[in-house]
Design a protein around this motif. Structure first.
Motif, PDB file in Angstrom:
ATOM      1  N   ALA A 103      10.493 -12.424  -3.330  1.00 47.93           N
ATOM      2  CA  ALA A 103      10.312 -10.978  -3.301  1.00 47.93           C
ATOM      3  C   ALA A 103      11.345 -10.262  -2.438  1.00 47.93           C
ATOM      4  O   ALA A 103      11.735  -9.127  -2.730  1.00 47.93           O
ATOM      5  CB  ALA A 103       8.898 -10.655  -2.792  1.00 47.93           C
TER       6      ALA A 103
ATOM      7  N   TRP B 248       7.229  -5.476 -10.960  1.00 43.45           N
ATOM      8  CA  TRP B 248       7.162  -6.478  -9.889  1.00 43.45           C
ATOM      9  C   TRP B 248       8.177  -6.149  -8.800  1.00 43.45           C
ATOM     10  O   TRP B 248       7.872  -6.273  -7.609  1.00 43.45           O
ATOM     11  CB  TRP B 248       7.439  -7.869 -10.437  1.00 43.45           C
TER      12      TRP B 248
ATOM     13  N   GLN C 221       6.937  -3.479  -6.635  1.00 49.55           N
ATOM     14  CA  GLN C 221       5.922  -3.984  -5.714  1.00 49.55           C
ATOM     15  C   GLN C 221       6.519  -4.921  -4.661  1.00 49.55           C
ATOM     16  O   GLN C 221       5.990  -5.020  -3.549  1.00 49.55           O
ATOM     17  CB  GLN C 221       4.813  -4.661  -6.513  1.00 49.55           C
ATOM     18  N   ASP C 222       7.620  -5.606  -4.993  1.00 48.25           N
ATOM     19  CA  ASP C 222       8.364  -6.335  -3.967  1.00 48.25           C
ATOM     20  C   ASP C 222       8.793  -5.376  -2.863  1.00 48.25           C
ATOM     21  O   ASP C 222       8.693  -5.693  -1.665  1.00 48.25           O
ATOM     22  CB  ASP C 222       9.612  -6.988  -4.560  1.00 48.25           C
TER      23      ASP C 222
ATOM     24  N   ARG D 276       5.906  -4.385  -0.692  1.00 50.61           N
ATOM     25  CA  ARG D 276       5.482  -5.471   0.189  1.00 50.61           C
ATOM     26  C   ARG D 276       6.324  -5.515   1.457  1.00 50.61           C
ATOM     27  O   ARG D 276       5.796  -5.713   2.556  1.00 50.61           O
ATOM     28  CB  ARG D 276       5.582  -6.816  -0.537  1.00 50.61           C
TER      29      ARG D 276
ATOM     30  N   LEU E   2      -0.200  -6.860 -11.544  1.00 56.29           N
ATOM     31  CA  LEU E   2      -0.302  -6.989 -10.099  1.00 56.29           C
ATOM     32  C   LEU E   2      -0.272  -8.447  -9.653  1.00 56.29           C
ATOM     33  O   LEU E   2      -0.266  -8.732  -8.454  1.00 56.29           O
ATOM     34  CB  LEU E   2      -1.570  -6.306  -9.586  1.00 56.29           C
ATOM     35  N   THR E   3      -0.268  -9.358 -10.611  1.00 60.99           N
ATOM     36  CA  THR E   3      -0.048 -10.775 -10.338  1.00 60.99           C
ATOM     37  C   THR E   3       0.943 -11.302 -11.366  1.00 60.99           C
ATOM     38  O   THR E   3       1.034 -10.789 -12.479  1.00 60.99           O
ATOM     39  CB  THR E   3      -1.353 -11.591 -10.408  1.00 60.99           C
TER      40      THR E   3
ATOM     41  N   GLU F 221       3.700 -14.341  -7.957  1.00 63.24           N
ATOM     42  CA  GLU F 221       3.445 -13.408  -6.865  1.00 63.24           C
ATOM     43  C   GLU F 221       2.068 -12.771  -7.057  1.00 63.24           C
ATOM     44  O   GLU F 221       1.614 -12.572  -8.184  1.00 63.24           O
ATOM     45  CB  GLU F 221       4.496 -12.290  -6.832  1.00 63.24           C
TER      46      GLU F 221
ATOM     47  N   TYR G  71       0.481  -9.267  -5.850  1.00 67.20           N
ATOM     48  CA  TYR G  71       0.779  -7.979  -5.207  1.00 67.20           C
ATOM     49  C   TYR G  71      -0.471  -7.144  -4.943  1.00 67.20           C
ATOM     50  O   TYR G  71      -0.354  -5.998  -4.485  1.00 67.20           O
ATOM     51  CB  TYR G  71       1.703  -7.153  -6.107  1.00 67.20           C
TER      52      TYR G  71
ATOM     53  N   THR H 234      -0.908  -5.523  -1.528  1.00 65.67           N
ATOM     54  CA  THR H 234       0.225  -4.641  -1.269  1.00 65.67           C
ATOM     55  C   THR H 234       0.068  -3.317  -1.998  1.00 65.67           C
ATOM     56  O   THR H 234       0.208  -2.238  -1.411  1.00 65.67           O
ATOM     57  CB  THR H 234       1.539  -5.308  -1.739  1.00 65.67           C
ATOM     58  N   THR H 235      -0.237  -3.388  -3.289  1.00 66.02           N
ATOM     59  CA  THR H 235      -0.265  -2.177  -4.100  1.00 66.02           C
ATOM     60  C   THR H 235      -1.510  -1.357  -3.813  1.00 66.02           C
ATOM     61  O   THR H 235      -1.451  -0.124  -3.795  1.00 66.02           O
ATOM     62  CB  THR H 235      -0.167  -2.554  -5.586  1.00 66.02           C
TER      63      THR H 235
END
Length: 292
Positions: free
Chosen positions: A74, A103, A106-107, A110, A127-128, A204, A206, A209-210
């Motif tokens: 990420a 993604w 969202q990286d 994070r 989200l995954t 990942e 997320y 995070t999100t």
């Protein structure tokens, strides 16, 4: 095109349109794609916004490091997005991520949080990722040769090209014009096999995070999307119940291509409502047919 220095000094090439003084929208393309995929948005929103669309590392005109570590975590993607925002002096952009680009968005969240953003748009994303996706999504994606597209990792160009053709066709619910299809296949082929494999095989989660992001969020889906399957969509909706959600009917993985006018209007309305997620008026697209 301009360049910024991304993570590990990887050059990131960027396409822009509109005046820098206008509100900024940072558009992050998907797997094996290119900044040119955003042409329908550029054609419709350049008068009102400053549109910024990078070629992600390994894609298009940007640098293509050979080491897997340049793609499989990420941080490198997050640092690329941060470099674009910082080096281009973008003031509180709306961050738009399509598919794998979601993604990457969202990286960024994070590792850098959302304080620099005015809003987040996730188009046909999850989200995954990888092995952490819902099991039903993994089975559905792996069960379709055109979606799994394992041949896109091949160094055999004939195998690679045939897999890419099938993958590009699977992105839309209905065939697009011949010229647009040929262009899309062409810029997909600019992403080399090693980058494709490393990008698509990371796992990942997320969700925390999100969910922690406090700005407005717009979730966008095509009702018939074969890439981001219904279990992925439902996971995102369940995790982000306060987000605005639009599901375009009779639409595949590319709402901004299949519904270019409506998507552009919806994005402009969301950007105009930034900071007020309950006021982000997203029209109901049920009576609107996709572009032919």
């Amino acid at each position: 095109m301009i360049s910024v220095s991304g993570s590990g000094d990887t050059p990131i090439r960027i396409r822009t349109s509109g005046e820098p003084e206008k509100p900024a929208i940072l558009l992050i393309h998907g797997y094996s794609q290119h900044s040119l995929c955003w042409k329908p948005v550029f054609d419709r929103l350049s008068d009102d916004f400053f549109l910024v669309a990078p070629d992600l590392r390994g894609h298009g005109e940007s640098g293509k490091p050979l080491d897997k570590s340049a793609y499989d975590n990420a941080r490198v993607w997050a640092e690329d997005v941060a470099a674009i925002i910082d080096q281009m002096n973008l003031k509180n952009p709306i961050l738009v991520g399509w598919s794998m680009g979601g993604w990457v968005a969202q990286d960024y969240l994070r590792h850098f949080g959302g304080d620099a953003l005015q809003g987040l748009v996730l188009i046909g994303t999850s989200l995954t990722t990888g092995k952490l996706m819902p099991p039903e999504a993994i089975a559905a994606r792996q069960g379709r040769e055109d979606v799994a597209a394992r041949g896109m990792y091949s160094v055999d160009q004939a195998e690679n090209l045939h897999a890419t053709l099938k993958f590009v066709r699977a992105c839309t619910q209905h065939p697009v014009a011949d010229d647009a299809f040929a262009l899309t296949v062409g810029f997909n082929m600019l992403c080399p096999p090693h980058a494709r494999h490393a990008c698509r095989t990371r796992s990942e989660d997320y969700r925390s995070t999100t969910v922690a992001y406090e700005g407005p969020v717009w979730l966008v889906w095509g009702e018939a999307d074969q890439m981001a399957t219904p279990p992925m969509r439902q996971q995102a909706i369940d995790c982000l119940p306060a987000a605005q959600t639009t599901i375009y009917p009779d639409c595949g993985h590319t709402p901004f291509v299949e519904y270019p006018d409506l998507f552009a209007r919806n994005l402009a309305e969301f950007a105009g409502a930034r900071g007020r997620p309950d006021a982000a008026a997203i029209p109901d697209p049920q009576s609107v047919r996709p572009a032919g």
